[in-house]
Write an enzyme that holds these catalytic residues in place. Sequence first.
Site, PDB file in Angstrom:
ATOM      1  N   THR A  68      20.742  17.285 -34.658  1.00 40.65           N
ATOM      2  CA  THR A  68      20.898  16.655 -35.966  1.00 40.65           C
ATOM      3  C   THR A  68      22.326  16.867 -36.471  1.00 40.65           C
ATOM      4  OG1 THR A  68      18.569  17.170 -36.365  1.00 40.65           O
ATOM      5  CG2 THR A  68      19.889  16.516 -38.269  1.00 40.65           C
TER       6      THR A  68
ATOM      7  N   CYS B 122      22.397  21.970 -32.334  1.00 37.68           N
ATOM      8  CA  CYS B 122      21.457  21.226 -33.173  1.00 37.68           C
ATOM      9  C   CYS B 122      21.832  19.758 -33.004  1.00 37.68           C
ATOM     10  CB  CYS B 122      21.610  21.673 -34.619  1.00 37.68           C
ATOM     11  SG  CYS B 122      20.632  20.723 -35.792  1.00 37.68           S
TER      12      CYS B 122
ATOM     13  N   GLU C 150       8.006  25.727 -33.749  1.00 34.32           N
ATOM     14  CA  GLU C 150       8.238  26.951 -34.528  1.00 34.32           C
ATOM     15  C   GLU C 150       6.955  27.783 -34.659  1.00 34.32           C
ATOM     16  OE1 GLU C 150      10.860  27.110 -37.730  1.00 34.32           O
ATOM     17  OE2 GLU C 150      12.408  26.286 -36.417  1.00 34.32           O
TER      18      GLU C 150
ATOM     19  N   TYR D 206      16.895  20.495 -40.839  1.00 32.31           N
ATOM     20  CA  TYR D 206      18.002  19.604 -41.191  1.00 32.31           C
ATOM     21  C   TYR D 206      17.602  18.138 -40.932  1.00 32.31           C
ATOM     22  CZ  TYR D 206      21.524  23.437 -41.312  1.00 32.31           C
ATOM     23  OH  TYR D 206      22.271  24.559 -41.602  1.00 32.31           O
ATOM     24  N   GLY D 207      16.641  17.979 -40.021  1.00 35.55           N
ATOM     25  CA  GLY D 207      16.313  16.632 -39.518  1.00 35.55           C
ATOM     26  C   GLY D 207      15.779  15.671 -40.552  1.00 35.55           C
TER      27      GLY D 207
ATOM     28  N   ASP E 212      22.483  26.623 -35.157  1.00 32.54           N
ATOM     29  CA  ASP E 212      21.432  25.610 -35.283  1.00 32.54           C
ATOM     30  C   ASP E 212      20.853  25.737 -36.681  1.00 32.54           C
ATOM     31  OD1 ASP E 212      19.419  23.671 -34.597  1.00 32.54           O
ATOM     32  OD2 ASP E 212      18.001  25.284 -34.247  1.00 32.54           O
ATOM     33  N   SER E 213      20.056  24.750 -37.059  1.00 27.22           N
ATOM     34  CA  SER E 213      19.369  24.808 -38.344  1.00 27.22           C
ATOM     35  C   SER E 213      18.349  25.946 -38.376  1.00 27.22           C
ATOM     36  CB  SER E 213      18.646  23.485 -38.587  1.00 27.22           C
ATOM     37  OG  SER E 213      17.772  23.231 -37.503  1.00 27.22           O
TER      38      SER E 213
ATOM     39  N   CYS F 250      16.418  17.155 -29.325  1.00 24.67           N
ATOM     40  CA  CYS F 250      16.266  18.151 -30.392  1.00 24.67           C
ATOM     41  C   CYS F 250      16.102  19.481 -29.675  1.00 24.67           C
ATOM     42  CB  CYS F 250      15.024  17.843 -31.230  1.00 24.67           C
ATOM     43  SG  CYS F 250      14.617  19.153 -32.407  1.00 24.67           S
ATOM     44  N   THR F 251      16.812  20.485 -30.147  1.00 24.48           N
ATOM     45  CA  THR F 251      16.822  21.749 -29.399  1.00 24.48           C
ATOM     46  C   THR F 251      15.504  22.525 -29.513  1.00 24.48           C
ATOM     47  OG1 THR F 251      17.998  22.761 -31.266  1.00 24.48           O
ATOM     48  CG2 THR F 251      19.317  22.009 -29.407  1.00 24.48           C
ATOM     49  N   HIS F 252      14.604  22.072 -30.376  1.00 24.98           N
ATOM     50  CA  HIS F 252      13.276  22.678 -30.421  1.00 24.98           C
ATOM     51  C   HIS F 252      12.377  22.167 -29.284  1.00 24.98           C
ATOM     52  CE1 HIS F 252      14.296  23.852 -34.518  1.00 24.98           C
ATOM     53  NE2 HIS F 252      13.159  24.516 -34.606  1.00 24.98           N
TER      54      HIS F 252
END
Length: 274
Positions: A79, A77, A156, A46-47, A14-15, A188-190
């Site tokens: 993105t 990710c 984050e 990255y987004g 992932d980013s 989005c994986t976040h």
Amino acid sequence: MNFIEKEQPIGVFDSGIGGLTVVKRIASALPSEDIVYFGDTARVPYGSKSNSTVIEYSIQDAKFLIHKNVKAIVVACNTSSSVAIEELKKIFHVPVIGMIGPGARFAINSTVTGRIGVIGTRATIKNKAYSSEIKKLNPNIEVFEKACPLFVPLAEEGWANHKAAYDIAGEYLKDFKKLNIDTLVLGCTHYPILAKVIQNIIGENVKLIDSGIASAETVKRELDRFDLNTNKHSPGNLQFYVSDIPLKFKEVAGLFLGKAITEVTKVDLEILAV
Ligand code: DGL
């Protein structure tokens, strides 16, 4: 496909740390598999970057995993999945699993009204990754997409239950609430970190789709298809690599993974550029 062995690890990138929400799902679906994770924490996000930069970084990330001898690559990710997946599939001769196809299929299976919302980074939304995939599979479904870039720094920061998260989600999702969607893709994986906030704002009657759960199921299927499941029955070993170790890394990463990370190794970006 080159000769691949069952006992090689699964590679996930992932980013940054968002992909750990996917590792959590893979590890729970395939508990004996070894996993090598790479998070490009020095270059996140990255987004907000151009497609060509995201493709270049994604190739470097995947190359690092190949150096670690992985038997499959999971692009954790959205993105990268939305712009680089075809390129990665061309270059790397192991199964490459992204987020978009699995997430889109889960959303289609979930909707009853045929009205699906998708939230993601600017790049994922601008590239219409989910809407084109969903429309390709079922042209009758209506898809409404919205970029929610502030969700990444909120996640984050570990602000999974902070008032600011509710305010920002309220602002981003206010138009969505009028669209009568019954399914919302967390593209989005976040975002799974903020699932409680998002669910609270969008309402309990909207089903949230975690693309990590969807892709973990696809990873399982692909390993079966290529007969690549480990023969081990002991718990898999998880290894974590990042391109930078930010302050608070272990604390926040633990939140994404759902358990503490004891060891993480920093990788030099020069290695990724070769
Ligand atoms: N985790 C990334 C994704 O799923 C978003 C973070 C970023 O912008 O790099 O799209």
